[in-house]
Design a protein around this motif. Structure first.
Motif, PDB file in Angstrom:
ATOM      1  N   GLU A 180      44.385  26.235  36.364  1.00  0.00           N
ATOM      2  CA  GLU A 180      44.271  26.258  37.826  1.00  0.00           C
ATOM      3  C   GLU A 180      43.696  24.959  38.379  1.00  0.00           C
ATOM      4  O   GLU A 180      44.128  24.487  39.429  1.00  0.00           O
ATOM      5  CB  GLU A 180      43.399  27.438  38.271  1.00  0.00           C
ATOM      6  N   PHE A 181      42.730  24.394  37.691  1.00  0.00           N
ATOM      7  CA  PHE A 181      42.044  23.228  38.237  1.00  0.00           C
ATOM      8  C   PHE A 181      42.601  21.893  37.760  1.00  0.00           C
ATOM      9  O   PHE A 181      42.439  20.884  38.440  1.00  0.00           O
ATOM     10  CB  PHE A 181      40.546  23.297  37.928  1.00  0.00           C
ATOM     11  N   ILE A 239      42.901  32.409  39.887  1.00  0.00           N
ATOM     12  CA  ILE A 239      41.466  32.141  39.734  1.00  0.00           C
ATOM     13  C   ILE A 239      40.691  33.451  39.593  1.00  0.00           C
ATOM     14  O   ILE A 239      39.825  33.582  38.719  1.00  0.00           O
ATOM     15  CB  ILE A 239      40.938  31.304  40.913  1.00  0.00           C
ATOM     16  N   TYR A 240      41.035  34.447  40.410  1.00  0.00           N
ATOM     17  CA  TYR A 240      40.325  35.724  40.365  1.00  0.00           C
ATOM     18  C   TYR A 240      40.547  36.441  39.032  1.00  0.00           C
ATOM     19  O   TYR A 240      39.611  36.987  38.445  1.00  0.00           O
ATOM     20  CB  TYR A 240      40.776  36.626  41.512  1.00  0.00           C
ATOM     21  N   VAL A 241      41.776  36.422  38.556  1.00  0.00           N
ATOM     22  CA  VAL A 241      42.092  37.091  37.300  1.00  0.00           C
ATOM     23  C   VAL A 241      41.396  36.393  36.135  1.00  0.00           C
ATOM     24  O   VAL A 241      40.858  37.048  35.235  1.00  0.00           O
ATOM     25  CB  VAL A 241      43.618  37.142  37.091  1.00  0.00           C
ATOM     26  N   ASN A 242      41.358  35.072  36.150  1.00  0.00           N
ATOM     27  CA  ASN A 242      40.731  34.342  35.057  1.00  0.00           C
ATOM     28  C   ASN A 242      39.221  34.507  35.053  1.00  0.00           C
ATOM     29  O   ASN A 242      38.611  34.609  33.986  1.00  0.00           O
ATOM     30  CB  ASN A 242      41.127  32.869  35.115  1.00  0.00           C
ATOM     31  N   GLY A 261      40.588  33.356  29.734  1.00  0.00           N
ATOM     32  CA  GLY A 261      39.997  33.073  31.036  1.00  0.00           C
ATOM     33  C   GLY A 261      39.691  31.593  31.209  1.00  0.00           C
ATOM     34  O   GLY A 261      39.968  31.001  32.255  1.00  0.00           O
ATOM     35  N   THR A 262      39.162  30.982  30.160  1.00  0.00           N
ATOM     36  CA  THR A 262      38.868  29.550  30.205  1.00  0.00           C
ATOM     37  C   THR A 262      40.150  28.731  30.295  1.00  0.00           C
ATOM     38  O   THR A 262      40.241  27.796  31.097  1.00  0.00           O
ATOM     39  CB  THR A 262      38.075  29.134  28.952  1.00  0.00           C
ATOM     40  N   ALA A 263      41.154  29.100  29.503  1.00  0.00           N
ATOM     41  CA  ALA A 263      42.427  28.380  29.541  1.00  0.00           C
ATOM     42  C   ALA A 263      43.090  28.527  30.905  1.00  0.00           C
ATOM     43  O   ALA A 263      43.659  27.565  31.440  1.00  0.00           O
ATOM     44  CB  ALA A 263      43.352  28.898  28.444  1.00  0.00           C
ATOM     45  N   GLY A 293      54.219  37.356  36.513  1.00  0.00           N
ATOM     46  CA  GLY A 293      54.715  37.121  37.863  1.00  0.00           C
ATOM     47  C   GLY A 293      53.919  37.779  38.982  1.00  0.00           C
ATOM     48  O   GLY A 293      53.662  37.168  40.014  1.00  0.00           O
ATOM     49  N   PHE A 294      53.521  39.037  38.810  1.00  0.00           N
ATOM     50  CA  PHE A 294      52.850  39.725  39.908  1.00  0.00           C
ATOM     51  C   PHE A 294      51.421  39.251  40.141  1.00  0.00           C
ATOM     52  O   PHE A 294      50.800  39.615  41.131  1.00  0.00           O
ATOM     53  CB  PHE A 294      52.886  41.250  39.716  1.00  0.00           C
ATOM     54  N   LEU A 295      50.888  38.409  39.248  1.00  0.00           N
ATOM     55  CA  LEU A 295      49.552  37.844  39.434  1.00  0.00           C
ATOM     56  C   LEU A 295      49.599  36.481  40.117  1.00  0.00           C
ATOM     57  O   LEU A 295      48.570  35.836  40.275  1.00  0.00           O
ATOM     58  CB  LEU A 295      48.837  37.719  38.086  1.00  0.00           C
TER      59      LEU A 295
END
Length: 67
Positions: free
Chosen positions: A23-24, A43-46, A16-18, A36-38
């Motif tokens: 993302e940022f 951001i939401y998944v992490n 999640g941190t990685a 692929g489907f994510l």
């Protein structure tokens, strides 16, 4: 069982941190970006992985006690 929950919690927090770093900061780390489907929900998944990881660690500590 406690060690398994701690390991899974640690791995979920790590991913999640990685993923949030990816993302940022656009670093090419984390496994969520490769699924692929994510795409578009990174951001939401992490954040969900971070919450799941902390919950798993809390569940490992909040058991019936130590033996």
């Amino acid at each position: 069982m406690k060690k398994v929950l701690e390991l899974l919690g640690f791995l979920a927090v790590l991913q999640g941190t990685a993923g949030l770093l990816h993302e940022f900061t656009d670093w090419r780390i984390g496994l969520v970006r490769r699924i692929g489907f994510l795409d578009g929900y990174g951001i939401y998944v992490n954040v969900a992985l971070l919450v799941l990881g902390f919950a798993l660690c809390a569940a490992a500590d909040g058991g019936r006690g130590t033996r």
